[in-house]
Design a protein around this motif. Structure first.
Motif, PDB file in Angstrom:
ATOM      1  N   GLU A  87       0.841  -1.257   0.141  1.00 48.99           N
ATOM      2  CA  GLU A  87       0.086   0.153  -0.115  1.00 48.99           C
ATOM      3  C   GLU A  87       0.882   1.387  -0.073  1.00 48.99           C
ATOM      4  OE1 GLU A  87       0.154  -2.275   2.352  1.00 48.99           O
ATOM      5  OE2 GLU A  87       1.079  -1.261   3.933  1.00 48.99           O
ATOM      6  N   ARG A 130       3.855   1.397  -1.647  1.00 49.44           N
ATOM      7  CA  ARG A 130       4.684   1.442  -2.859  1.00 49.44           C
ATOM      8  C   ARG A 130       4.219   1.710  -4.327  1.00 49.44           C
ATOM      9  NH1 ARG A 130       7.458  -3.459  -0.833  1.00 49.44           N
ATOM     10  NH2 ARG A 130       5.583  -4.648  -1.587  1.00 49.44           N
ATOM     11  N   VAL A 131       5.033   2.554  -4.979  1.00 55.53           N
ATOM     12  CA  VAL A 131       4.427   3.243  -6.230  1.00 55.53           C
ATOM     13  C   VAL A 131       5.438   2.388  -7.297  1.00 55.53           C
ATOM     14  CG1 VAL A 131       4.410   5.189  -7.477  1.00 55.53           C
ATOM     15  CG2 VAL A 131       4.007   5.330  -5.075  1.00 55.53           C
ATOM     16  N   TRP A 157      10.768   1.851  -8.510  1.00 58.57           N
ATOM     17  CA  TRP A 157      10.061   1.555  -7.501  1.00 58.57           C
ATOM     18  C   TRP A 157      10.228   2.555  -6.280  1.00 58.57           C
ATOM     19  CZ3 TRP A 157       5.593  -1.365  -7.062  1.00 58.57           C
ATOM     20  CH2 TRP A 157       5.512  -2.440  -7.956  1.00 58.57           C
ATOM     21  N   LYS A 212       9.061   4.114  -2.349  1.00 58.91           N
ATOM     22  CA  LYS A 212       8.353   4.083  -1.093  1.00 58.91           C
ATOM     23  C   LYS A 212       7.724   5.492  -0.772  1.00 58.91           C
ATOM     24  CE  LYS A 212       7.401   1.509   2.908  1.00 58.91           C
ATOM     25  NZ  LYS A 212       8.501   0.892   3.284  1.00 58.91           N
ATOM     26  N   ALA A 238       0.102   6.324   3.477  1.00 54.31           N
ATOM     27  CA  ALA A 238      -0.814   5.971   2.358  1.00 54.31           C
ATOM     28  C   ALA A 238      -1.451   7.163   1.869  1.00 54.31           C
ATOM     29  CB  ALA A 238      -1.891   5.000   3.135  1.00 54.31           C
ATOM     30  N   MET A 250       0.091   8.843  -0.940  1.00 53.91           N
ATOM     31  CA  MET A 250       0.181   8.057  -2.364  1.00 53.91           C
ATOM     32  C   MET A 250      -0.493   8.911  -3.674  1.00 53.91           C
ATOM     33  SD  MET A 250       0.813   4.853  -3.738  1.00 53.91           S
ATOM     34  CE  MET A 250       0.668   3.711  -2.484  1.00 53.91           C
ATOM     35  N   THR A 283       1.915   9.985  -6.715  1.00 57.35           N
ATOM     36  CA  THR A 283       2.118   9.632  -7.962  1.00 57.35           C
ATOM     37  C   THR A 283       1.475  10.597  -8.939  1.00 57.35           C
ATOM     38  OG1 THR A 283      -0.348   9.073  -7.506  1.00 57.35           O
ATOM     39  CG2 THR A 283       1.331   7.437  -7.334  1.00 57.35           C
ATOM     40  N   GLU A 342       2.030   4.695 -10.775  1.00 59.85           N
ATOM     41  CA  GLU A 342       0.751   4.132 -10.100  1.00 59.85           C
ATOM     42  C   GLU A 342       0.946   3.325  -8.860  1.00 59.85           C
ATOM     43  OE1 GLU A 342      -0.668   2.200 -13.406  1.00 59.85           O
ATOM     44  OE2 GLU A 342       0.905   1.098 -13.937  1.00 59.85           O
ATOM     45  N   SER A 343       0.100   3.241  -8.028  1.00 61.58           N
ATOM     46  CA  SER A 343       0.326   2.095  -6.981  1.00 61.58           C
ATOM     47  C   SER A 343       0.596   0.961  -7.335  1.00 61.58           C
ATOM     48  CB  SER A 343      -0.964   2.163  -5.919  1.00 61.58           C
ATOM     49  OG  SER A 343      -2.111   1.621  -6.809  1.00 61.58           O
ATOM     50  N   GLU A 344       1.114  -0.082  -6.431  1.00 58.28           N
ATOM     51  CA  GLU A 344       1.500  -1.278  -6.766  1.00 58.28           C
ATOM     52  C   GLU A 344       0.403  -2.058  -7.101  1.00 58.28           C
ATOM     53  OE1 GLU A 344       4.250  -3.546  -4.013  1.00 58.28           O
ATOM     54  OE2 GLU A 344       3.429  -5.341  -4.663  1.00 58.28           O
ATOM     55  N   ARG A 345      -0.814  -1.952  -6.547  1.00 53.44           N
ATOM     56  CA  ARG A 345      -1.829  -2.731  -6.738  1.00 53.44           C
ATOM     57  C   ARG A 345      -2.347  -2.355  -8.116  1.00 53.44           C
ATOM     58  NH1 ARG A 345      -4.490  -6.524  -6.587  1.00 53.44           N
ATOM     59  NH2 ARG A 345      -6.803  -6.425  -6.480  1.00 53.44           N
TER      60      ARG A 345
END
Ligand SMILES: Nc1ncnc2c1ncn2[C@@H]1O[C@H](COP(=O)(O)OP(=O)(O)OP(=O)(O)O)[C@@H](O)[C@H]1O
Ligand SMILES: [Mg+2]
Lengths: 225, 381
Positions: B52, B54-55, B203, B205, B209, B212, B216, B233-236
């Motif tokens: 949550e 990580r970008v 990547w 950090k 949150a 984030m 981005t 974008e977020s890792e998700r």
């Protein structure tokens, strides 16, 4: 003739509509059957014997007319009332023995009792009594395929008896039996009338079988003769 | 005898057929569970802790287009960014092997602990990695697979860069959802085979949150109208982007599942129809003895329900045991990792089985309802 009639049939007609033509299976039949009678219903093939028997037993309906069994007009009951009525009032015996092959003799006899309120031990007792009446106590735990044709038919009689109905109907019960087995089966039916006071209606082609009855009637083209 | 013994005796009357239909339900449900689990794993890969925060930053054109290394200074200055590492695909094959069995990326050793905090490794590992330029860290699964220990050396032939590189194992990490990657140093790559000044992606950090969305947006904005526009974008979201490529696989799995269920309905429905058809006469007898429609329905329903539930219990049970106690990673050569049979999947499959039991009882029940005693008696055995 005994005053008490168990079956009263008035102007019973059954038509089968086959395309354009009507087949008359029963034509204006009227008949009284007294309690504790053993009636032999005879007649050529296609004369309407089974049809009449089925209407009396409440598995078929007439096109018109009345059929009272013990003061109940069976033609007026609905499907589910009729099912209950059959369970309590009629014992059914068929030409082919029609036992359930995966059930033992005793279990086959017990089947109609599953619909009653009786508990397990009461059921067991009634099954034992019924099997004794047909002389098959020692075969209670045999499967139908382990029995002879005559024995199978006697199991079927026990099944018809087990709810203690007043009326027993049998459609050619000896039709598939050799003469010795037929004698046994007919003897059992006869004793049911004599000893237990049952009313029996039996369809048969065989004059020797009919001789066991207390009365014989003949159907011809849907009419009593 | 009771009603239930009667039903059971009836159901087992034709043992071979009962066995076959239970087996076909079991096999189909096993397959259905497997497909559901595979679908779940494809669409919801296990999330690593720290995801949550990580970008992922990649070239806007595509993931395969590189990014200039000089972007790093600009990214690091964006408020909320805690750490940045390059992440460059090496595409190496272990010596003598045909294909790639694990992925390798070039990173910045100093940022490793910050950005990929879920990868746990002892202090000596971090120390070695920081000090030795040709060192690398290995996921536990890969290390075990090749029997590599700290201090060992091995060679990877790159499929991206011309030639091969020798690496020294600095440490072995674990704790990520899939401990298989190999991470080595970007500066080692730059000095040997790589193109200095180019990285695969970044990547980062972020501190919290809440940062984030802002981070981005800021990263995307920072390189707008430059020669290398980026997508942060977020890792998700990044993973879901990957999964968009799996879209047709998803549709495929869904349609196979539908076919499985459909076939199953046909099989059980025809089994039940056969079972009832061959007892038509007996059912007519039961009717004559005073059994009503609803009792006969109950018999049929209980039997078909029983067959599908027993089959389902076997199929789902076998799948559950196989995927819970079996080593799915090994069985699928690492394509799937967790392969978890969730309660939801079990529930869904059980529901399918229950509906199956009901649906396959419909046609025979209708036939029995329409049957009159007289006609039923005329049926030949
Ligand atoms: N479902 C039906 N549709 C049309 N006609 C029927 C049907 N059932 C019976 N019939 C006709 O009704 C008549 C009487 O049939 P039924 O079965 O009562 O004769 P039966 O006296 O019992 O004959 P058998 O001695 O051969 O058993 C026959 O002409 C038969 O063809
Ligand atoms: Mg007849």
């Amino acid at each position: 003739m005994a005053a008490e009639n168990i079956v009263t049939i008035r102007n019973l007609t059954k038509l089968y509509r086959q395309g354009e033509i009507d087949v008359t299976a029963l034509n204006n039949v009227s008949l009284d059957i007294a309690a504790a009678e053993f009636l032999a219903l005879m007649g050529p093939s296609g004369s309407g014997k089974s049809t009449l028997l089925h209407i009396i037993a409440g598995v078929d309906r007439p096109t018109s007319g009345e059929c009272r069994v013990q003061d109940v007009d069976v033609t007026r009951l609905n499907e589910s009332q009729l099912a209950d009525w059959r369970n309590q009032n009629v014992g059914f015996i068929f030409q082919t023995f029609n036992l359930i092959p995966v059930l033992t003799a005793a279990e086959n006899v017990e089947l109609p009792l599953l619909l009653t309120q009786l508990n397990r031990s009461q059921r067991r007792k009634q099954v034992a009594t019924a099997l004794e009446l047909v002389g098959l106590s020692d075969r209670a735990h045999h499967l139908p395929r382990q029995l002879s044709g005559g024995q199978e038919q006697r199991v079927a009689i026990a099944r018809a008896l087990v709810t203690d109905p007043k009326l027993i109907v049998a459609d050619e019960p000896t039709g598939n039996l050799d003469s010795h087995s037929a004698q046994e089966v007919l003897g059992v039916l006869q004793s049911l009338r004599q000893d237990a006071g049952k009313t029996i209606i039996m369809v048969t082609h065989d004059p020797k079988a009919a001789a066991f009855g207390t009365r014989q009637i003949h159907l011809e083209k849907g009419e009593l003769s | 005898m009771t009603i239930s013994t009667f039903i059971i005796k009836n159901a087992l009357r034709n043992k071979r057929r009962a066995f076959l239909s239970v087996s076909s339900v079991a096999a189909s449900l096993f397959l259905l569970v497997t497909l559901q689990v595979a679908l779940r794993e494809l669409t919801q890969p296990p999330e690593s802790s720290g995801a949550e925060l990580r970008v992922a930053v990649r070239n806007k054109i595509s993931l395969t287009n590189p990014l200039p290394a000089r972007q790093r200074g600009i990214i690091e200055k964006i408020p909320g960014v805690e750490g940045v590492t390059p992440f460059t695909w090496f595409g190496g094959k272990y010596k003598g092997e045909e294909g790639m069995s694990f992925a390798q990326f070039a990173v910045d050793p100093k940022a490793l602990g910050t950005v990929f905090s879920d990868a746990k490794m002892d202090a000596a590992g971090y120390k070695n990695f920081n000090e030795q330029k040709d060192s690398c860290v290995l996921g536990k699964i890969t290390a075990e697979k090749y029997g590599l220990k700290v201090g060992d050396r091995f060679v990877l032939d790159s499929t991206v860069y011309p030639g091969s590189l020798t690496f020294r194992v600095a440490g072995i990490y674990s704790g990520t959802p899939d401990d298989r990657n190999m991470l080595f140093r970007q500066d080692y790559l730059d000095d040997s085979l790589g193109v200095p000044g180019q990285v695969g992606m970044w990547w980062l950090k972020v501190k919290s949150a809440d940062d984030m969305p802002r981070v981005t947006a800021a990263v995307n904005q920072a390189f707008e109208n430059t020669s290398a526009e980026v997508r942060a974008e977020s890792e998700r979201a990044f993973q879901l982007g990957f999964l968009a490529m799996l879209g047709n696989i998803k549709a495929l799995v869904a349609s196979i599942s539908t076919v499985v269920v459909f076939t199953l309905v046909l099989v059980t429905a025809s089994t039940m129809s056969m079972a009832v058809r061959e007892r038509f006469r007996e059912l007519a007898i039961l009717k004559a003895l005073g059994f009503r429609r609803r009792e006969l329905f109950a018999f049929i329903l209980a039997e078909s329900f029983g067959l599908s539930v027993v089959g389902a219990a076997i199929g789902i049970g076998v799948a559950y045991c196989a995927y819970t106690f079996g080593d799915i990673g090994k069985m699928t050569h690492g394509i799937f990792v967790t392969f978890e049979v969730t309660p939801r999947i079990i529930g869904f499959s059980a529901l399918v089985a229950a509906l199956l039991g009901i649906v396959s009882a419909i046609a025979p029940s209708l036939a029995v309802a329409r049957m009159s005693v007289v006609n039923g008696l005329k049926t030949l055995d």
